[in-house]
Design an enzyme around this catalytic site. Sequence first.
Site, PDB file in Angstrom:
ATOM      1  N   ILE A  12      34.124 -27.601 106.695  1.00 53.78           N
ATOM      2  CA  ILE A  12      33.194 -26.736 107.028  1.00 53.78           C
ATOM      3  C   ILE A  12      33.282 -25.484 106.259  1.00 53.78           C
ATOM      4  O   ILE A  12      32.436 -24.732 105.647  1.00 53.78           O
ATOM      5  CB  ILE A  12      32.998 -26.373 108.451  1.00 53.78           C
ATOM      6  CG1 ILE A  12      31.870 -25.234 108.784  1.00 53.78           C
ATOM      7  CG2 ILE A  12      34.280 -25.726 108.874  1.00 53.78           C
ATOM      8  CD1 ILE A  12      30.642 -25.814 108.630  1.00 53.78           C
TER       9      ILE A  12
ATOM     10  N   GLY B  28      31.162 -33.440 112.724  1.00 53.89           N
ATOM     11  CA  GLY B  28      31.100 -31.913 113.563  1.00 53.89           C
ATOM     12  C   GLY B  28      31.552 -31.069 112.704  1.00 53.89           C
ATOM     13  O   GLY B  28      31.365 -30.974 111.441  1.00 53.89           O
ATOM     14  N   GLU B  29      32.005 -29.796 113.289  1.00 55.25           N
ATOM     15  CA  GLU B  29      32.429 -28.584 112.643  1.00 55.25           C
ATOM     16  C   GLU B  29      31.255 -27.794 112.255  1.00 55.25           C
ATOM     17  O   GLU B  29      31.335 -26.949 111.566  1.00 55.25           O
ATOM     18  CB  GLU B  29      33.311 -29.188 111.599  1.00 55.25           C
ATOM     19  CG  GLU B  29      34.800 -29.807 111.599  1.00 55.25           C
ATOM     20  CD  GLU B  29      35.501 -29.911 110.392  1.00 55.25           C
ATOM     21  OE1 GLU B  29      35.084 -29.335 109.346  1.00 55.25           O
ATOM     22  OE2 GLU B  29      36.399 -30.528 110.548  1.00 55.25           O
ATOM     23  N   GLY B  30      30.228 -28.424 112.177  1.00 53.83           N
ATOM     24  CA  GLY B  30      28.751 -27.749 111.602  1.00 53.83           C
ATOM     25  C   GLY B  30      28.675 -28.262 110.176  1.00 53.83           C
ATOM     26  O   GLY B  30      27.845 -27.655 109.577  1.00 53.83           O
TER      27      GLY B  30
END
Length: 317
Positions: free
Chosen positions: A88, A286-288
């Site tokens: 990210i 995930g993580e954005g």
Amino acid sequence: MQAFDDDAARAARDRQDSLTKPAGSLGRLEQLAVFMAGWQRRARPRIDRAQALVFAGNHGIVAQGVNPFPAEVTALMVRNFEAGGAAINQLCRVAGADLAVVALDLDRPTADFTQGPAMTPHEVEAAWQRGSEAVDPGADVLILGEMGIGNSTVAAALAACAHGGRAEDWVGPGTGAEGAVLARKQAAVAAGLARHAARDTAGILAAFGGREQAAICGAVMQARALRIPVILDGFICTTAASVLTRDDADALAHCLIGHESAEPGHRRLIAALAMQPVLSLDMRLGEGSGAALALMMLRGALACHDGMATFAEAGIG
């Protein structure tokens, strides 16, 4: 709850139809420009400041053996985010987003939802407030992500409770669960669904949620109050935000789903929400990360919308 500005959106559509291209030829990019115009209340929307928030929390459900990694990995990944070493970080740098990581009481995991409520109402409220306070009022767009060992199990339970279906409809591999670990995830979600019968947003979050899920809800609602468009990440992030629709079916009107995750439940969830993801790249990090990639597409859409010449300006027609 701020509303979409139809006049600004109409002006943006008129501009799209006047640009030097066949009408509709930029496809989804045109739709994204109009979406941004309606929420920013200007015919030529812009992104001068993009904010990215990653919320992190720990979960008591890991005691059920639902994850191949220990809960300590959450804190280690938060340090990695803060040191700039995660995916990210790289994607936000390229996409032009200011990243902040909000760790939510990592030394105090939520309770095991197979044994009782994961959080008290006060804990839900406190995490919600942390999410709300993290939103920058000066942002032109907000991207959201999460980190938390065990939170794909939480997401599956939230999705099943909020949108219906069985545990096996929503449970997927997450960070790599398979075999006996995957079976324990399904059993944990089924046990939680049998124990809890919550139906409103606060009740569902208290029954199953992590602090990061409640914080995501708080951030989404604060962004709505500030008229800031939101890009949600994958299954876990989208599921957290989707719980808001239990209280208001229109709660995510200012949100985009950044990408369709490879996590099996995400496609089902997208269909339940009747939304269209910006990208589909077979990601499940995930993580954005998917939301940050979608931000790049959004910037491209607005660059074309604002920078292209009209037929009149180009002397065509």
